[in-house]
Design a protein around this motif. Structure first.
Motif, PDB file in Angstrom:
ATOM      1  N   ALA A 169       0.827  -1.259  -0.024  1.00  0.00           N
ATOM      2  CA  ALA A 169       0.040   0.084   0.059  1.00  0.00           C
ATOM      3  C   ALA A 169       0.873   1.355   0.159  1.00  0.00           C
ATOM      4  O   ALA A 169       0.622   2.081  -0.708  1.00  0.00           O
ATOM      5  CB  ALA A 169      -0.768   0.152   1.190  1.00  0.00           C
ATOM      6  N   LEU A 194       1.290   4.075  -2.985  1.00  0.00           N
ATOM      7  CA  LEU A 194       0.953   5.463  -2.774  1.00  0.00           C
ATOM      8  C   LEU A 194       2.137   6.213  -3.256  1.00  0.00           C
ATOM      9  O   LEU A 194       2.011   7.212  -3.959  1.00  0.00           O
ATOM     10  CB  LEU A 194       0.523   5.668  -1.170  1.00  0.00           C
ATOM     11  CG  LEU A 194       0.238   7.069  -0.841  1.00  0.00           C
ATOM     12  CD1 LEU A 194      -1.207   7.461  -1.474  1.00  0.00           C
ATOM     13  CD2 LEU A 194       0.215   7.558   0.761  1.00  0.00           C
ATOM     14  N   GLU A 244      -4.350   6.241   2.009  1.00  0.00           N
ATOM     15  CA  GLU A 244      -4.282   5.681   0.516  1.00  0.00           C
ATOM     16  C   GLU A 244      -5.121   6.547  -0.369  1.00  0.00           C
ATOM     17  O   GLU A 244      -6.197   7.193   0.144  1.00  0.00           O
ATOM     18  CB  GLU A 244      -4.954   4.197   0.853  1.00  0.00           C
ATOM     19  CG  GLU A 244      -6.136   4.142   1.564  1.00  0.00           C
ATOM     20  CD  GLU A 244      -6.686   2.582   1.769  1.00  0.00           C
ATOM     21  OE1 GLU A 244      -7.444   2.088   1.045  1.00  0.00           O
ATOM     22  OE2 GLU A 244      -6.055   2.020   2.765  1.00  0.00           O
TER      23      GLU A 244
END
Length: 369
Positions: A6, A10, A333
């Motif tokens: 994640a 990002l 996120e």
């Protein structure tokens, strides 16, 4: 924390789609401080507010002997975020949270707090500090005259929890609007109008409604009769009257608080209303006093997660450079714009989805007034 897949996803998105200078940092939670973190993210991505706060920090950073207050701690935190070398990561807003707890005993416990109550407290504190600084500058020996000292006497009485402005600060310029409370005597037709300032609008909500219909209800005409009659100064007696609330001066940043927590007398407690209330990405205000259409664009939402008022969690959604991001304490996120609809609320009274929009932040389009 923003880690692993994640985090790298990002990082890549931020590198490709966002300007070099922007920063997207999660905030550490110090035991139920999500109410504070979610509001701070919404305010950080309120650009006029952030710009003024960074400017305030730059102008005051050399005053080393000045005592810490909520304004200096917030300016320091925003400066810390904006000057990070990396684009994303986690920051601990420890100094700011300690200052909030020192200042207000409501926020000292580890209990679940209300994000709207915190936002109100924060904006009013900032205004108090800025007003004091402005008055101190005006009444310092070098600049003051006796007439100025009289003019800067006691500040005006409070209206709607917000002080009538003896000084217009940059917090006022961002958030303050003016409401007019109009009462028309049905006997002599005299209209009595009273202005009051606001930093946010608290709206009653109904099932399967929209912000537009909530605003219409907010400014709808109410008849005062029976024991609610109005004392008309012209008739010198109690009379039936019609009352309505209108937005006279719309703010540059419109903050809307949805009253999701309602006191149920039979239960002797507050209950959370999970009603579906649609909040559009673009909002038109057509109930201003001169009927001029005023357009706003949604840039942040503080979301309450949970089924009741005394427990749960807060997260925030923010718009930055035409992209939406989701902030949940340390986690950050990217999300699709369409995801916002999942936070409107539920059409059923009991639903497994408990993530509901609670405070909405809209920026006025077409320049700031």
């Amino acid at each position: 924390m923003v880690m692993g897949a994640a985090g790298s996803k990002l990082e890549k998105a931020l590198g490709d789609q966002f300007p070099e200078g922007e920063r997207y940092f999660g905030l550490e939670n110090f035991g139920n401080t999500c109410y504070c973190n979610s509001v701070l993210q919404a305010l950080y991505f309120c650009l006029p507010f952030r710009e003024q706060l960074l400017e305030y920090y730059a102008n005051n950073k050399n005053g080393g002997e000045t005592e810490d207050n909520i304004l200096t701690c917030l300016a320091d935190l925003f400066t810390q975020i904006s000057s990070q070398k990396k684009k994303t990561g986690v920051i601990a807003p420890k100094r700011f949270v300690q200052r909030v707890k020192k200042q207000n005993e409501i926020f000292r416990s580890y209990m679940h707090q209300d994000a709207h109550e915190f936002l109100n407290f924060l904006l009013n504190e900032l205004v108090d500090i800025l007003e004091k600084e402005s008055n101190a500058a005006k009444t310092s020996p070098e600049t003051s005259s006796s007439s100025e000292k009289i003019a800067n006497g006691p500040s005006h009485p409070q209206a709607n929890g917000v002080r009538k402005e003896p000084v217009s600060t940059w917090v006022h310029k961002c958030f303050q609007g003016i409401l007019t409370n109009e009462t028309r005597c049905l006997r002599c037709e005299t209209v009595t109008a009273r202005d009051e300032t606001f930093f946010d609008l608290s709206l009653d909500i109904e099932q399967n409604s929209s912000i537009t219909s909530c605003l219409k209800n907010f400014s709808s005409t109410e008849t005062l009769n029976a024991e609610d009659k109005f004392f008309c100064d012209k008739c010198c007696s109690l009379q039936e009257a019609q009352k309505r609330m209108k937005i006279k001066k719309p703010p540059n940043i419109l903050v809307i608080h949805l009253k999701r927590f309602k006191y149920i007398e039979q239960l002797s407690r507050y209950k959370k209303l999970s009603y579906r209330v649609v909040f559009p990405l673009e909002l038109k205000l057509s109930n201003t006093i001169d009927n001029a259409d005023c357009e706003y664009s949604l840039f942040a939402v503080v979301v309450h997660v949970g089924s009741g008022p005394n427990h749960g969690h807060y997260v925030s959604l923010v718009k930055s450079h035409d992209h939406w991001l989701f902030f949940d304490d340390e986690n950050v996120e990217m999300i699709d714009e369409s995801t916002i609809q999942t936070f409107f609320g539920s059409t059923q009274e009991y639903s497994s989805n408990t993530d509901h929009g609670y405070i909405l932040f809209y920026e006025r389009l077409g320049g700031r007034s």
